[in-house]
Design a protein around this motif. Structure first.
Motif, PDB file in Angstrom:
ATOM      1  N   LYS A   1       0.832  -1.195   0.000  1.00 22.45           N
ATOM      2  CA  LYS A   1       0.000   0.000   0.000  1.00 22.45           C
ATOM      3  C   LYS A   1       0.873   1.253   0.000  1.00 22.45           C
ATOM      4  O   LYS A   1       0.596   2.216  -0.711  1.00 22.45           O
TER       5      LYS A   1
ATOM      6  N   ASP B   1      -5.887   6.341   1.279  1.00 13.84           N
ATOM      7  CA  ASP B   1      -6.520   5.064   0.952  1.00 13.84           C
ATOM      8  C   ASP B   1      -5.659   4.194   0.066  1.00 13.84           C
ATOM      9  O   ASP B   1      -6.095   3.176  -0.445  1.00 13.84           O
ATOM     10  N   GLY B   2      -4.386   4.586  -0.128  1.00 13.73           N
ATOM     11  CA  GLY B   2      -3.462   3.751  -0.874  1.00 13.73           C
ATOM     12  C   GLY B   2      -3.576   3.887  -2.361  1.00 13.73           C
ATOM     13  O   GLY B   2      -3.008   3.093  -3.084  1.00 13.73           O
ATOM     14  N   GLN B   3      -4.312   4.901  -2.876  1.00 17.83           N
ATOM     15  CA  GLN B   3      -4.409   5.090  -4.313  1.00 17.83           C
ATOM     16  C   GLN B   3      -3.340   6.059  -4.759  1.00 17.83           C
ATOM     17  O   GLN B   3      -2.927   6.941  -4.023  1.00 17.83           O
TER      18      GLN B   3
ATOM     19  N   VAL C   1      -4.486   0.249  -5.408  1.00 12.53           N
ATOM     20  CA  VAL C   1      -3.406  -0.692  -5.197  1.00 12.53           C
ATOM     21  C   VAL C   1      -4.003  -2.075  -5.013  1.00 12.53           C
ATOM     22  O   VAL C   1      -4.862  -2.285  -4.177  1.00 12.53           O
TER      23      VAL C   1
ATOM     24  N   VAL D   1      -4.014  -5.554  -3.554  1.00 17.44           N
ATOM     25  CA  VAL D   1      -3.380  -6.171  -2.400  1.00 17.44           C
ATOM     26  C   VAL D   1      -3.107  -7.635  -2.695  1.00 17.44           C
ATOM     27  O   VAL D   1      -3.960  -8.349  -3.208  1.00 17.44           O
TER      28      VAL D   1
END
Length: 425
Positions: free
Chosen positions: A119, A180-182, A189, A191
């Motif tokens: 992430k 949010d890991g974008q 992303v 996982v």
């Protein structure tokens, strides 16, 4: 009686002559009862069995408590043995269960660590895209891809975004990633999950793939930083040859104290930020030095130095450069500066004089008209006038001078510098 009969009547060994007789006396009467051997044997056997049973019962009554205690003790030992065995089995089951829980917890932690790392890499990819987009105006955008010889695992996807010049509006220090890991392009992303044990090869493959992605990101940052530093050094070296010292990195120092939680990506990002800041400073400083041509693309017709005067036909000193151009062609300032004057000045005709940093001034003579006035600040490349043939001139052209502390310098050196460092600007 013969001998055989006599012999038969003689008693043999172990034989009674007569059967046992039981005599009973009752009230003076005598009564005799003959007991046969079989009956006697039965009575004797019964008596013997009675005696044996009597003694056996007596022994049982005497030893009963001991026998019962022994039986209870034996049963207790067996019960304890079974209980110990059951306890051992339960303990073994508990150990196996605990080991499985520990392994499951360790596996979960490793998966969470891999997911968090991926992430973070996805968020970094957004940062990297912005950085590379910003750096597009400084250096060519490096190709984002795996390092030669290394292939990332197909399980890992980072949603890489190719940077564009439209993303070049932010300072590097203000970059932030989405929580949010974008990445900046909005790609989520993906996982990577694994359901194997912590030492399963799948975890190593995921680790290797993440390492490849991280190494590539850091490599891209290093490439941009090195190219940015190289271009800044190229500009600084060129200005130094003109006697102008470009600004250097900030004078800082102090003991080295490691920053907890820092990583290579952050360090490279900070180093790139410093390199870009230095490049910006050097580039801004270069704009204060009159480099380049005031009429780009126009042919030079007379150089700096000794020449035959076009009017007197005698050797004379030419203190600038002449550029042939049609009347009305735009004349541009070669550096940022302040207009000192915009007026007629003897043989120069209509002339503009601009003051720059480092004691440098530039003269633009024989103009047809002005587009600036005294006291006005101008930028490099700004149109300040039009080519003409005023003053001591034989035809439309621009007479251009560069002076340092009032002394005429060869403008060709400055014009040549612009050509040499054009790729770095």
């Amino acid at each position: 009686m013969n001998q055989s009969q006599t012999a038969a009547k003689k008693p043999g060994f172990g034989r009674r002559k007569e059967a046992p007789v039981l005599t009973l006396h009752s009230n003076g009467r005598v009564r005799k009862m003959t007991i046969k051997p079989l009956t006697f044997a039965l009575i004797g056997s019964a008596f013997a069995m009675f005696i044996v049973g009597y003694f056996a019962a007596t022994a049982y009554l005497i030893l009963r408590d001991d026998l019962i205690g022994a039986s209870i003790a034996r049963n207790a030992r067996m019960q304890h043995t079974y209980e110990d065995r059951i306890a051992a089995l339960r303990s073994q089951i508990d150990r196996i269960t605990s080991r499985q829980l520990i392994e499951q917890r360790a596996m979960q932690q490793q998966i969470e660590r891999l997911v968090a790392r991926q992430k973070a890499l996805g968020a970094r990819q957004g940062q990297l895209s912005s950085v590379l987009g910003q750096s597009a105006k400084y250096v060519p955008t490096p190709k984002v891809g795996p390092t030669p010889g290394k292939k990332p695992d197909a399980t890992i996807k980072t949603g890489a975004v190719q940077p564009t010049r439209a993303q070049t509006g932010l300072r590097l220090g203000s970059l932030r990633s989405n929580e949010d890991g974008q990445n900046e392009g909005g790609s989520p992303v993906v996982v990577a999950y694994a359901s194997s044990k912590p030492q399963h090869p799948a975890f190593s493959q995921i680790e290797n793939a993440l390492n490849v992605v991280e190494d590539q990101q850091i490599s891209d940052l290093k490439n941009v930083r090195h190219e940015t530093s190289r271009k800044a050094q190229k500009i600084a070296s060129a200005l130094k040859k003109l006697g102008v010292r470009a600004p250097t990195a900030k004078a800082v120092g102090g003991p080295e104290v490691s920053l907890k939680g820092s990583d290579r990506f952050t360090e490279e990002l900070q180093a790139l930020d410093a390199a870009v800041a230095h490049y910006d400073a050097v580039k801004r400083w270069s704009r204060t030095v009159p480099i380049g041509s005031p009429v780009p693309g126009m042919r030079m017709t007379s150089r700096f130095g000794s020449r035959i005067d076009p009017f007197t036909r005698r050797p004379a000193m030419h203190t600038g450069l002449d550029f042939k151009a049609r009347s009305g062609h735009p004349v541009r300032s070669t550096a940022d500066g302040l207009v000192k004057s915009a007026k007629r000045k003897g043989g120069y005709g209509k002339m503009i004089e601009i003051v720059h940093a480092n004691g440098l001034t530039t003269h633009y003579a024989h103009l047809k008209r002005y587009h600036v006035k005294a006291g006005q600040r101008v930028k490099a490349g700004q149109i300040i006038g039009r080519v003409g043939s005023t003053g001591r001139s034989t035809g439309p052209h621009l007479h251009y001078e560069v002076r340092r502390n009032g002394q005429a310098m060869n403008p060709a050196r400055y014009v040549g510098v612009k050509r040499r460092i054009a790729s770095a600007l």
